[in-house]
Enzyme design. Structure first.
Site, short mmCIF file in Angstrom:
data_model
loop_
_atom_site.label_atom_id
_atom_site.label_comp_id
_atom_site.label_asym_id
_atom_site.label_seq_id
_atom_site.Cartn_x
_atom_site.Cartn_y
_atom_site.Cartn_z
N GLY A 108 63.26 -78.71 -7.83
CA GLY A 108 63.43 -79.27 -9.15
C GLY A 108 62.47 -80.42 -9.39
O GLY A 108 61.37 -80.48 -8.82
N SER A 109 62.90 -81.36 -10.18
CA SER A 109 62.01 -82.42 -10.63
C SER A 109 61.54 -83.33 -9.49
O SER A 109 60.56 -84.06 -9.65
CB SER A 109 62.69 -83.27 -11.69
OG SER A 109 63.08 -82.44 -12.76
N THR A 110 62.26 -83.31 -8.36
CA THR A 110 61.80 -84.18 -7.27
C THR A 110 60.40 -83.77 -6.84
O THR A 110 59.66 -84.56 -6.27
CB THR A 110 62.73 -84.11 -6.04
OG1 THR A 110 62.81 -82.76 -5.58
CG2 THR A 110 64.11 -84.62 -6.37
#
Lengths: 485, 466
Positions: free
Chosen positions: A216-218
């Site tokens: 995801g956004s990590t």
């Protein structure tokens, strides 16, 4: 009659000689092969004939041995706080072999390793009772406890690393299991193991090392690192010339942001602060698949990592343009283990140097002599010190005034990144909530951590990463910092 | 002024009797066995075993009484036989006692300690040895019982056929109140007496009355008869009692004695051909024998499928785990082999716990007994004594080879017992009797010729003393 008698004497001598040759063949030449035979029960008997050495955390053993009666195996393995430590130790069962550290370090723990040859020879003469050696781990029990407590009854995992050395400080996977329940070889043990194997929550899966999730956004910090390293942007506060909406290349659909956030021409800092999908998707597309793969590989993607327990390879694959753009924001076929994302945070916190993660600090002989000590080792340099500091600034902004405010620790500089990864066909299942972060003090960063919670809340908001995973990461970081005081 | 002068001109030069050598060796044998007990006790319980004194004294007493009997009744007997047998017997007792301590055995339903029984049987064996020494003043007396021996041996061999098979072989008979008995062990001695008596009489006919054919001397049909009979008989034992070991033993012993009696190599060729033919013939239709052969060819292939294979494989692994120096008495896992660990497979314990070094020592002790027996045959002055001695020591050698070779996977397993070491009353008693007969023959052989009878003339001569 004496001539045949002498010949018979020779014949009898030959019979005895044949036996002598055979016994030499059997006991000298073939001994090793016979001892290694799969049917040779002595191997198992020997493994449990002596008190097994211990796995040590913070100077205290987290394992033990108890004497058992009524079977060939004299000692049984027991664990202190088994469910919490199982992802670190693995299991060691009289009937079902062993896994992870218990299996990899079996030679030391049983005392049969070649490394202990001199030690064994010595105790042959001193007549000491044979015991196994110890494995001293790098884990920090306070951090482990914080992560285990933080995850609680949620499904998920956490990994924490000391960025400066690569020492693994916490490794938690929930739901977990107690290896003690099937350490013996009774029917009860077999039933308990069957129960665990049948459990649909897979308690025996080590999610921190052996499960890959879409990050995801990590993953946007990796994309940002690739952009800085490749000179796509040099100033984190300059506008990125990203349009809004931004259409995925070669498709007819726009890449969506989560919510109404200021992403048009946002600077790197602002884009990370708000977690703009459009900015980072375009960035990944501008860089291209090869450069993205190259940077991901420098962070440790696409190969297995041995700590010495094997961690599955995280994947950033070769892909077409739209898929590559999606992978740049941690979706599509991009997958990472929690350990991998902790390594990403650690490399950034350690000014761009990625250290080899490890969890065995020392191996001790039964007499507590240290026979092996891990020397810290740099795995790679995913980004320059200068760029690392830029990324640190960006990540610190996320925690100070962005999506990761739940990770704040008073008096400590914290950088982080939230993530909510969609999964399931057409985003049908509950998203994974991610948080990666590091803490920083005057003497560099003592801890970097990655947390993933599988059963995140239903609202598709980056805040869920910040809301669910960030407090756990915060507790782990705080535990490490407090234990250093 | 006392100058001792030997006045006899002709007389017996006293051959050294070597009885003191025997005593010293006996003490050594007993010491080794007691040491083995101490070793087992210390390894298993960390203390000297309570039975050590009892077994030690028992063994010392047996050896001592045997020694006194030899001193009194066979003063010129071979000095090595008794100590060697005592050493094996003592070592066997220690190992059986060690297996009695096995927790795995103690957990089995029909467990009964075997060591105390074995000591009792050893005592009976030594008693039989003394009876042989006392009653058999001259081994040539046995010659008179040639044909009676044959009948007794036949009876003993046929007897087990009427009793149920134990573990696949019909070699036991059950006597209520006494226990089980393996008559084959006794038949071995008695049949040697028959062969020796028969061959002594017939050897010239067998050796000389033959036609030459293709470089071999073919015997006449009527001389061939007994040989064919023995061959057929050993096959019959094999078929009806499924006792590979005994058939091999009797036939081997017969071939050896025939060869010695006739000095004709052709007999060995016949013997080998016939035994090969018999073995192949039986192996084709006897499942028990086939299993043993399969287990021998690749023991690990039959793991989990064939009990014989598994047992064989376990025995090999026991030897393997002993390695060069062994695990130490009491510290191995040879009891994994199961029920036959203290009888057929007792060598596996020696191999595992005393290692290659211990195995070679034990094999050499057996080798020494055999070679002392052959030496006795060489030294014997009468053909009957020669034949009997070679028959007994030859059968002893074959038995050792067949059993040890079997448990080590050199040849198919046959299920006989290791003389003296294995637990088993019949075996221990019969082998002590065998040693007794060898002692008697060696005593006769080594006894100095009697001094010539004093001549009446010499009696009359006056000795003038200064």
């Amino acid at each position: 009659m004496n001539k045949p008698l002498r010949r018979i004497a020779i014949f009898c001598g030959l019979l005895v000689l044949a036996l002598l040759v055979r016994v030499n063949w059997l006991q000298y030449v073939r001994a090793d092969e016979l001892n290694a035979n799969e049917h040779n029960r002595r191997v198992q008997i020997e493994r449990y004939a002596h008190e097994r050495g211990n796995i040590i955390v913070d100077g205290e053993p987290v394992t033990g041995s108890v004497e058992t009666k009524g079977s060939d195996f004299k000692y049984k393995r027991v664990w202190k706080n088994g469910p919490m430590w199982a992802p670190v130790t693995g299991f060691s069962s009289q009937a079902f072999d062993a896994s992870q550290l218990e299996s990899i370090e079996d030679g030391i723990l049983t005392g049969n390793s070649d490394q202990l040859f001199f030690d064994r020879t010595l105790s042959l003469f001193t007549g000491e009772k044979k015991t196994g050696g110890n494995i001293v781990t790098t884990l920090n029990s306070a951090a482990q406890k914080a992560a285990f407590k933080g995850l609680g009854d949620k499904k998920g995992a956490a990994a924490a690393i000391d960025p400066q050395t690569g020492a693994i400080l916490a490794l938690v996977s929930t739901p977990s299991y107690d290896p003690s329940v099937f350490a013996g070889n009774s029917l009860k043990d077999a039933d308990a193991r069957q129960q665990l194997l049948k459990d649909k929550d897979k308690p025996m899966l080590n999610r921190a090392l052996r499960e890959t999730y879409p990050p995801g956004s990590t993953f946007k910090v990796v994309t940002a690192a690739a952009a800085l390293e490749n000179g796509l942007y040099t100033n984190i506060d300059e506008a990125t010339k990203s349009p809004l909406p931004w259409r995925l290349p070669l498709t007819s659909s726009d890449l969506e942001n989560e919510g109404n956030i200021p992403c048009k021409n946002a600077s790197l800092r602002e884009a990370l602060r708000w977690s703009c999908n459009t900015v980072f998707g375009k960035m990944s597309d501008d860089l291209g698949n090869d450069k993205m793969i190259e940077e991901a590989n420098k962070f440790g993607f696409n190969k297995e990592i041995f700590t010495p327990v094997r961690a599955d390879a995280s994947v950033y694959p070769k892909d077409n343009r739209p898929q590559n753009a999606m992978a740049g924001i941690g979706q599509a076929s991009n997958r990472a283990t929690p350990l991998q994302m902790a390594m990403v945070a650690a490399a950034i916190a350690n000014d761009g140097k990625l250290m080899q993660p490890y969890m065995v600090a020392d191996r001790q002989a039964p007499n507590l002599d240290v026979i092996y000590t891990h020397e810290k080792e740099q795995l790679s340099q995913p980004l320059s010190g200068e760029n690392a500091q830029k990324l640190q600034e960006m990540m610190q902004t996320v925690v100070e005034s962005g999506t990761g405010q739940n990770a704040k620790i008073p008096g400590v500089t914290v950088g982080g990144k939230t993530g909510t990864a969609q999964h399931g066909l057409n985003n049908s299942e509950k998203p994974y909530a991610w948080f990666i972060s590091y803490a920083k003090t005057d003497s560099g960063s003592p801890v970097a951590v990655a947390v993933v919670v599988e059963d995140g809340q239903a609202n598709r908001d980056d805040i869920s990463g910040g809301g669910l995973a960030a407090p756990i990461a915060q507790a782990v970081m705080k535990a490490v910092i407090d234990s250093k005081k | 002024m006392s100058v001792v002068t030997n006045t006899t001109t002709i007389g017996a030069i006293d051959a050294p009797s070597r009885r003191n050598t025997e005593l010293v060796l006996l003490l050594f044998a007993v010491f080794i066995s007691v040491f083995a007990y101490a070793n087992v006790g210390l390894a298993l319980n960390g203390e000297l075993p309570s039975g050590m004194l009892g077994y030690g004294l028992g063994l010392a007493l047996l050896g001592g009484i045997g020694h006194l009997a030899v001193r009194r009744f066979a003063p010129y007997a071979d000095p090595l036989l008794l100590p060697l047998a005592t050493l094996l017997n003592g070592l066997g007792l220690a190992i059986i006692w060690r297996l009695d301590q096995s927790e795995r055995f103690q957990a089995t339903p029909n467990f009964a300690p075997a060591a105390s029984k074995q000591l009792l049987f050893s005592a009976v064996g030594v008693a039989l040895l003394i009876v042989v020494l006392v009653a058999l003043k001259d081994h040539r007396i046995l010659q008179r019982y040639t044909y009676i021996s044959m009948l007794v041996a036949l009876f003993l061999l046929i007897l087990p056929m009427f009793f149920p098979a134990v573990n696949g072989a019909k070699i036991w008979i059950k006597i209520p109140g006494v226990g089980t008995l393996q008559p084959g062990e006794f038949a071995k001695i008695i049949i040697a007496v028959f062969f020796a008596g028969y061959l002594m009489v017939k050897r010239d006919a067998l050796a000389l009355a033959s036609r030459r054919f293709m470089g071999l001397y073919l015997p006449r049909g009527r001389d061939l008869g007994p040989i064919l009979m023995v061959w057929a008989f050993s096959i019959l034992i094999l078929v009806f009692e499924t006792d590979l070991g005994s058939s091999l033993l009797f036939f081997g012993m017969f071939v050896v004695m025939l060869y010695v009696a006739t000095e004709r190599t052709s007999w060995i060729v016949f013997g080998l051909l016939m035994s090969a033919a018999g073995a192949v013939g039986v192996a084709t239709f006897e499942p028990h024998v086939q299993q043993r052969v399969t287990a021998w060819l690749d023991p690990f292939a039959g793991w989990g499928k064939l009990a014989a294979s598994e047992q064989m494989a376990k025995s090999l692994m026991a030897f393997g785990s002993g390695g060069t120096l062994g695990t130490g008495l009491g510290q191995g896992n040879s009891d994994l082999i199961g029920f036959a660990a203290n009888s057929d497979f007792i060598l596996a314990t020696v191999g595992e716990e005393l290692g290659l070094a211990g195995m070679m020592a034990v094999l050499l002790v057996y080798g020494l007994i055999v070679e002392r027996g052959v030496r006795t045959a060489l030294a014997a002055r009468d053909p009957f004594g020669k034949l009997l001695a070679i028959g007994l020591s030859g059968s002893f050698a074959i038995q050792v080879f067949v059993v040890a070779g079997g448990v080590m996977g050199l040849i198919p397993l046959t299920g006989m017992t290791m003389p003296f070491v294995a637990a088993g009353g019949s075996s221990v008693i019969a082998n002590w009797a065998l040693i007794g007969i060898l002692l008697r023959i060696s005593d006769t052989a080594r006894r100095p010729a009697p001094a010539p009878a004093p001549s009446p003339d010499a009696e009359m001569t006056q000795v003038v003393r200064p």
